[in-house]
Structure formats: C-alpha cells, structure tokens
Design a protein around this motif. Structure first.
Motif, mmCIF file in Angstrom:
data_model
loop_
_atom_site.group_PDB
_atom_site.id
_atom_site.type_symbol
_atom_site.label_atom_id
_atom_site.label_comp_id
_atom_site.label_asym_id
_atom_site.label_seq_id
_atom_site.Cartn_x
_atom_site.Cartn_y
_atom_site.Cartn_z
ATOM 1 N N ASP A 185 0.821 -1.220 0.000
ATOM 2 C CA ASP A 185 0.000 0.000 0.000
ATOM 3 C C ASP A 185 0.848 1.261 0.000
ATOM 4 N N GLY A 220 -10.251 -6.342 -4.698
ATOM 5 C CA GLY A 220 -9.619 -7.398 -3.912
ATOM 6 C C GLY A 220 -8.179 -7.631 -4.335
ATOM 7 N N ALA A 248 -3.657 -6.767 -1.127
ATOM 8 C CA ALA A 248 -2.790 -7.713 -0.414
ATOM 9 C C ALA A 248 -2.034 -8.588 -1.413
ATOM 10 N N ASN A 249 -2.753 -8.945 -2.504
ATOM 11 C CA ASN A 249 -2.104 -9.761 -3.540
ATOM 12 C C ASN A 249 -0.960 -8.998 -4.200
HETATM 13 C C1 LIG Z 1 -12.143 -2.892 3.292
HETATM 14 C C2 LIG Z 1 -10.922 -3.468 2.617
HETATM 15 C C3 LIG Z 1 -11.030 -4.689 1.942
HETATM 16 C C4 LIG Z 1 -9.919 -5.229 1.285
HETATM 17 N N1 LIG Z 1 -10.054 -6.427 0.635
HETATM 18 C C5 LIG Z 1 -8.990 -6.961 0.010
HETATM 19 C C6 LIG Z 1 -9.109 -8.223 -0.666
HETATM 20 O O1 LIG Z 1 -10.173 -8.856 -0.704
HETATM 21 N N2 LIG Z 1 -8.007 -8.715 -1.275
HETATM 22 C C7 LIG Z 1 -6.813 -8.061 -1.281
HETATM 23 O O2 LIG Z 1 -5.844 -8.564 -1.871
HETATM 24 N N3 LIG Z 1 -6.668 -6.878 -0.638
HETATM 25 C C8 LIG Z 1 -7.713 -6.310 0.011
HETATM 26 N N4 LIG Z 1 -7.589 -5.115 0.666
HETATM 27 C C9 LIG Z 1 -6.301 -4.397 0.619
HETATM 28 C C10 LIG Z 1 -5.295 -4.961 1.606
HETATM 29 O O3 LIG Z 1 -5.838 -4.993 2.914
HETATM 30 C C11 LIG Z 1 -4.039 -4.062 1.589
HETATM 31 O O4 LIG Z 1 -3.684 -3.749 0.253
HETATM 32 C C12 LIG Z 1 -2.864 -4.769 2.258
HETATM 33 O O5 LIG Z 1 -3.179 -5.025 3.616
HETATM 34 C C13 LIG Z 1 -1.604 -3.912 2.154
HETATM 35 O O6 LIG Z 1 -0.574 -4.540 2.851
HETATM 36 P P1 LIG Z 1 0.654 -3.712 3.338
HETATM 37 O O7 LIG Z 1 1.522 -4.695 4.062
HETATM 38 O O8 LIG Z 1 1.229 -2.942 2.204
HETATM 39 O O9 LIG Z 1 0.090 -2.620 4.338
HETATM 40 P P2 LIG Z 1 -0.650 -2.824 5.750
HETATM 41 O O10 LIG Z 1 -1.436 -4.101 5.768
HETATM 42 O O11 LIG Z 1 -1.372 -1.533 6.013
HETATM 43 O O12 LIG Z 1 0.538 -3.010 6.767
HETATM 44 C C14 LIG Z 1 1.310 -1.914 7.195
HETATM 45 C C15 LIG Z 1 1.689 -2.179 8.634
HETATM 46 O O13 LIG Z 1 2.634 -1.187 9.054
HETATM 47 C C16 LIG Z 1 2.283 -0.779 10.345
HETATM 48 N N5 LIG Z 1 2.841 0.577 10.543
HETATM 49 C C17 LIG Z 1 2.418 1.775 10.075
HETATM 50 N N6 LIG Z 1 3.200 2.769 10.469
HETATM 51 C C18 LIG Z 1 4.174 2.211 11.206
HETATM 52 C C19 LIG Z 1 5.309 2.724 11.893
HETATM 53 N N7 LIG Z 1 5.578 4.019 11.899
HETATM 54 N N8 LIG Z 1 6.097 1.855 12.567
HETATM 55 C C20 LIG Z 1 5.826 0.526 12.561
HETATM 56 N N9 LIG Z 1 4.775 -0.022 11.920
HETATM 57 C C21 LIG Z 1 3.960 0.807 11.247
HETATM 58 C C22 LIG Z 1 0.753 -0.806 10.386
HETATM 59 O O14 LIG Z 1 0.256 -0.893 11.708
HETATM 60 C C23 LIG Z 1 0.483 -2.085 9.592
HETATM 61 O O15 LIG Z 1 0.473 -3.237 10.403
HETATM 62 C C24 LIG Z 1 -8.669 -4.548 1.325
HETATM 63 C C25 LIG Z 1 -8.570 -3.319 2.020
HETATM 64 C C26 LIG Z 1 -9.676 -2.792 2.650
HETATM 65 C C27 LIG Z 1 -9.536 -1.469 3.393
#
Ligand SMILES: Cc1cc2nc3c(=O)[nH]c(=O)nc-3n(C[C@H](O)[C@H](O)[C@H](O)COP(=O)(O)OP(=O)(O)OC[C@H]3O[C@@H](n4cnc5c(N)ncnc54)[C@H](O)[C@@H]3O)c2cc1C
Length: 100
Positions: A19, A29, A32-33
C-alpha cells in the motif's frame, strides 16, 4: 488512495512495496495480492542484479505497470459501486460472470 499511475523517480537504496507504493480502493480485492507480488518481484530483481539500485529500478518499472493497471480497475469498480444504477450494473456483472 494514491492517484492511478502514481510513480516516482528511483532513489538510491530505497523503494516501497504494498500500500505504501500503490494504495488503491478495495473494490477489486487486489491490494494484499499486489503487496505479495511486489515482495516477490523485488526479491527476484535483487537476485538477478548485483547492483542494488539497478535491482530497485527493475522492480519499480514492473511494479508501476501492473499496479497502475490494477489501480485503474479498482477506480472504475469504485465508480460503479457509487453510481446511481449500481444495483443493476452489479447484477448484470454477476450474471455475466455466472454464465461465463
Ligand atoms: C475494506 C478493505 C477490503 C480489502 N479487501 C482486500 C481483498 O479482498 N483482497 C486483497 O488482496 N486486498 C484487500 N484489501 C487491501 C489490503 O488490505 C491491503 O492492500 C494490504 O493489507 C496492504 O498490505 P501492506 O503490508 O502494504 O500494508 P498494511 O497491511 O497496512 O501493513 C502496514 C503495517 O505497518 C504498520 N505501521 C504503520 N506505520 C508504522 C510505523 N511508523 N512503525 C511501525 N509499523 C507501522 C501498520 O500498523 C500495519 O500493520 C482490502 C482493504 C480494505 C480497506
């Protein structure tokens, strides 16, 4: 959400995945993928390049393309969900998927 086709100029020794790189609406969706795909693509680029900055650039070129395409898909899905005729359009889409 970040703008569709969001990108940046490659920076020495640092990049983004998940993200942080391409926050998009959750209407496909995909987020996460894509985050897992980013990790795999960056890892592969690092294995294939002894120069870290070249590995980062190679990963970013690929990632900007697939993430940009998916961001456009989620944007048009979001527009459908919030449109006046959302129920009809979504029903047609579901029926078409069921038939196809
Ligand atoms: C309603 C909804 C439905 C979704 N459905 C889907 C789906 O069906 N399929 C799919 O593939 N995706 C889906 N997504 C998207 C998916 O959830 C995200 O794209 C994914 O979680 C991104 O992963 P990430 O690791 O990049 O970020 P995140 O999951 O946001 O992880 C970032 C982490 O960093 C931590 N963090 C932030 N700042 C700091 C800091 N300063 N120090 C230490 N840690 C920190 C946060 O607490 C978090 O745990 C959905 C999203 C939403 C909102």
């Amino acid at each position: 959400m970040l703008p569709v086709q969001h990108k940046w100029e490659s920076k020495h020794g640092v990049t983004l995945i998940g993200d942080a790189a391409h926050l998009m609406s959750p209407f496909a969706g995909a987020g996460a993928n894509l985050a897992m795909l980013d990790a795999a693509e960056l890892g592969l680029s690092m294995m294939n390049n002894s120069d870290l900055d070249e590995a980062i650039k190679e990963y970013e070129v690929k990632m900007f393309e697939y993430a940009g395409e998916m961001a456009a898909v989620t944007k048009s899905s979001m527009e459908i969900f919030f449109s006046q005729n959302a129920v009809e359009t979504l029903s047609e889409m579901m029926n078409s998927h069921a038939e196809g």
